[in-house]
Write an enzyme that holds these catalytic residues in place. Sequence first.
Site: not given
Ligand SMILES: *Cc1c(COP(=O)(O)O)cnc(C)c1O
Length: 376
Positions: A35, A129, A267, A316
């Site tokens: 992801k 969640r 800045y 930036m």
């Molecule tokens: C991001 C995520 C993972 C992976 O987590 P890590 O700590 O990076 O290994 C696993 N399960 C879910 C539901 C996640 O959102």
Amino acid sequence: MNSWIEIDRKALIHNVRVFQDILSGSDTRLSLVLKSNAYGHGLKEVYGVCKDLGIEDIAVAYLREASLLRELGYTGNIFMLTPIFKEDLQVAKDLDVEVEIGGLGFLKDWSFCKNRPKGHLKIDTGLSRQGFTLENLDEIISFIKEHDLSKDLRGVFTHFANVEDVLEQTYAKMQIDLFNKACNRLEEAGIHLLRHASASSAILLLDEARFDMVRLGVSLYGLWPSQLTRTSYESLKHDNLELRPVLSWKSRLASIKKIGQGQFVGYGCTYRTVKDTLVGVIPVGYFDGFFRSAGEIRSYVLIRGQRAPLIGRVSMNLITVDLTDVHGVEENDLVTLIGKDGGEEISAGIFGDWSGTIHYEVVARLSSEINRIVVG
Ligand SMILES: *Cc1c(COP(=O)(O)O)cnc(C)c1O
């Protein structure tokens, strides 16, 4: 190129092998979490390295990531870690991705969909969640049976709240217990699903939570979930596992200029020289993922194996550094923002400390516009 990211092929393969070894001899499947542009490492590049390693499960957060994987020719399972909305059910089906079902509203939308994608039921065991709690599980089970939905369910899963930030795993053990209860109730109702719970830290620390699949994120990229996870691992397993960081972020020195004592830099005139100073300009800034907060403390970059401290604010698209004590420095010199140079190293963790955040956010925020180059 104002900056680029190098992906160390050998390190990435090493990390995959480490976890394949950890799971060898069991039936637990390894799902790679790619992801957020593969935690900023580049989805395309990381997939390119991993695709020949026998990977059959990949998890992503957004449909466009799933779509890219399909374009790249990936035919294995894809599981979406974040909720989708009902108008995207058809897209999910077309991409053949598995969706999470973590609420009654979505469960209904999904059930009304004639040609529905496969789903994984999410159980909330303490993160609060998404997910069904044990209290409403019976209602969910009846709904599933009544509408004959189990044929379209592949998995049941949960997610831990607090494995990486503690030494005692009492909360996680309570979560495992609840998850087992939920899985048992589904089994008793004749609903047999692939069970999964662990992310990196639990894969490392909680053998009893491996179930049928694990979801490997941050440690795939060679990063320990936290220092505590590492310490716990070493004391629990009497072993020091080698994870190899995969990502380096590099740039070049665009200009060098000598300014006098008492001059302001950047800045807000926040920095004033106390002596004649050699100022270097590097063409990266907060747009690229160099946190502005990292300029508020004495952070540094590496040039010719030496530390060059940041001076003035992060802009930036530019940062300024003090080169006065950097031996042999020249314009166009290679600059390491994250990674190793000579005997020095700036880890994503250190960069996170400077930025008031964690390594996860540091790598995930590296702009997707930066070129990723696979090396080695
Ligand atoms: C991001 C995520 C993972 C992976 O987590 P890590 O700590 O990076 O290994 C696993 N399960 C879910 C539901 C996640 O959102």
